[in-house]
Enzyme design. Structure first.
Site, PDB file in Angstrom:
ATOM      1  N   THR A 287       1.007  -1.086   0.011  1.00 13.40           N
ATOM      2  CA  THR A 287      -0.093   0.001   0.001  1.00 13.40           C
ATOM      3  C   THR A 287       0.782   1.107  -0.089  1.00 13.40           C
ATOM      4  OG1 THR A 287      -0.188  -0.036   2.418  1.00 13.40           O
ATOM      5  CG2 THR A 287      -1.746  -1.480   1.045  1.00 13.40           C
TER       6      THR A 287
ATOM      7  N   ILE B 252      -3.216   4.951   0.533  1.00 13.35           N
ATOM      8  CA  ILE B 252      -4.866   4.565   0.705  1.00 13.35           C
ATOM      9  C   ILE B 252      -5.127   3.222   1.015  1.00 13.35           C
ATOM     10  CG2 ILE B 252      -5.256   5.152  -1.736  1.00 13.35           C
ATOM     11  CD1 ILE B 252      -7.333   6.698   1.212  1.00 13.35           C
ATOM     12  N   HIS B 253      -4.551   2.648   2.159  1.00 11.29           N
ATOM     13  CA  HIS B 253      -4.486   1.095   2.139  1.00 11.29           C
ATOM     14  C   HIS B 253      -5.597   0.463   1.625  1.00 11.29           C
ATOM     15  CE1 HIS B 253      -1.377   2.478   4.937  1.00 11.29           C
ATOM     16  NE2 HIS B 253      -2.217   3.094   5.389  1.00 11.29           N
ATOM     17  N   ASP B 254      -6.636   0.514   2.340  1.00 16.87           N
ATOM     18  CA  ASP B 254      -7.706  -0.436   1.944  1.00 16.87           C
ATOM     19  C   ASP B 254      -8.120  -0.332   0.277  1.00 16.87           C
ATOM     20  OD1 ASP B 254      -7.899  -1.175   4.526  1.00 16.87           O
ATOM     21  OD2 ASP B 254      -9.490   0.004   5.078  1.00 16.87           O
TER      22      ASP B 254
ATOM     23  N   CYS C 140      -6.277  -0.550  -1.974  1.00 16.67           N
ATOM     24  CA  CYS C 140      -5.633  -1.288  -2.837  1.00 16.67           C
ATOM     25  C   CYS C 140      -6.242  -2.777  -3.118  1.00 16.67           C
ATOM     26  CB  CYS C 140      -4.243  -1.777  -2.245  1.00 16.67           C
ATOM     27  SG  CYS C 140      -3.414  -0.063  -2.034  1.00 16.67           S
TER      28      CYS C 140
END
Ligand code: BDR
Ligand code: CA
Length: 314
Positions: free
Chosen positions: A196, A242-244, A246
């Site tokens: 991420t 914008i981790h999630d 991904c």
């Protein structure tokens, strides 16, 4: 092409909201059959309401939202208001939802949905601590061979952790749940922080998103502006992961990810490294590879696709 059926298990969270909007903006490829919520970034009563706010923002109140587990399997809950704000969705002023939460428990619904679907039909995407999925697997192990794939945001390896030196937040909050899922034999794809961190949203990209003019795009950009405040101790510019999102990116465009099959296990006994995802990147243990580990994203196609899909929402 029939859209791929996914359950999103989540603790919104601004980056969770991006992941959900990105998925709901991609109805040709993804059918979100329901959303289950978990205590994580903020307590369950807020994550459940936040998920409803996000489906309403997307103009999709027909997507059912269920509350799942309020706390991890063994540890007490640790939340992250220091990242996400008191509401979990600080930055956007979203109205109180008018859509009611479903009355069925999220874990019961997850079990029922996977059991009633065809074998290999349902993909489970976890964007928070994996308590709900691990509880579902414990309650009804027959779901395990019926799940097509678990795609999760969590863990880290060369980057270490973001909640402790060793552990990423989602895994750290409920390491026992994560351990159960990784050891279950279900096909797992893991988007950890190593992945991420390679796709960072810039103020310029957020400007483009906002300029598309849709309400979903504008509120998403507002959420991101709050989310970008945290992290200056780590990231040298104003760009942030914008981790999630991904996870959605992987479902839509797996070819833009560098990936490798590895054996992964989760540390659950050491007080120092509990919650660490131990990734056998070099295959030194010879243990069976149980996880598709995402290593890098090509950021340009990722952000182009996310902009297109979120701005397609009302
Ligand atoms: C993960 O932790 C949460 O703060 C985010 O929503 C994301 O799921 C990143 O470590
Ligand atoms: Ca999350």
């Amino acid at each position: 092409m029939t859209p791929r059926k996914i359950i999103i298990d989540t603790d919104p969270g601004q980056d969770d909201a991006f992941a959900i909007l990105f998925a709901l903006g991609s109805p040709k490829e993804l059918e979100v059959v329901g959303i289950t919520t978990v205590g994580g970034n903020v307590p369950l009563r807020l994550t459940a309401i936040n998920a409803l706010k996000v489906v309403e923002l997307a103009g999709r109140p027909d997507v059912p939202v269920f509350a799942g587990c309020p706390a991890p399997m063994v540890k007490p809950l640790m939340t992250a208001e220091y990242v996400h704000g008191e509401t979990g969705l600080d930055g956007a002023d979203l109205p109180e939802p008018v859509t009611p939460l479903q009355t069925e428990h999220g874990v019961n619904w997850m079990v029922r949905t996977i059991m009633e679907a065809e074998v290999g039909e349902i993909t489970v995407c976890t964007l928070g601590p994996m308590t709900n999925l691990a509880m579902a697997m414990t309650m009804e192990p027959r779901i395990i061979p019926r799940i097509r794939e678990v795609v999760l945001m969590g863990g880290g390896f060369f980057e270490g952790g973001n909640a402790t030196p060793a552990a990423e937040f989602n895994i750290f909050v409920d390491p026992h749940a994560a351990h159960k899922v990784f050891a279950s034999g279900v096909p797992v794809t893991m988007a950890g922080i190593d992945c991420t961190y390679t796709a960072q949203m810039t103020p310029e990209w957020l400007g483009e998103l906002r300029a598309t003019g849709s309400r979903a795009a504008i509120e998403a950009a507002n959420l991101a502006d709050f989310f970008r405040i945290y992290g200056s101790h780590k990231f040298p510019t104003e760009a942030r992961p914008i981790h999630d999102a991904c996870v959605t990116g992987y479902l839509l465009a797996p070819e833009i990810f560098e990936q490798r099959q590895c054996h992964v296990t989760v540390e659950i006994s050491s007080p120092v490294t509990i919650g660490m995802t131990v990734v056998d990147w070099w295959h030194v243990t010879g243990q069976e590879k149980n996880c598709n580990v995402l290593r890098r994203i090509d950021p340009d196609p990722f952000f182009a696709l996310m902009l297109e899909r979120i701005s397609a929402l009302p």
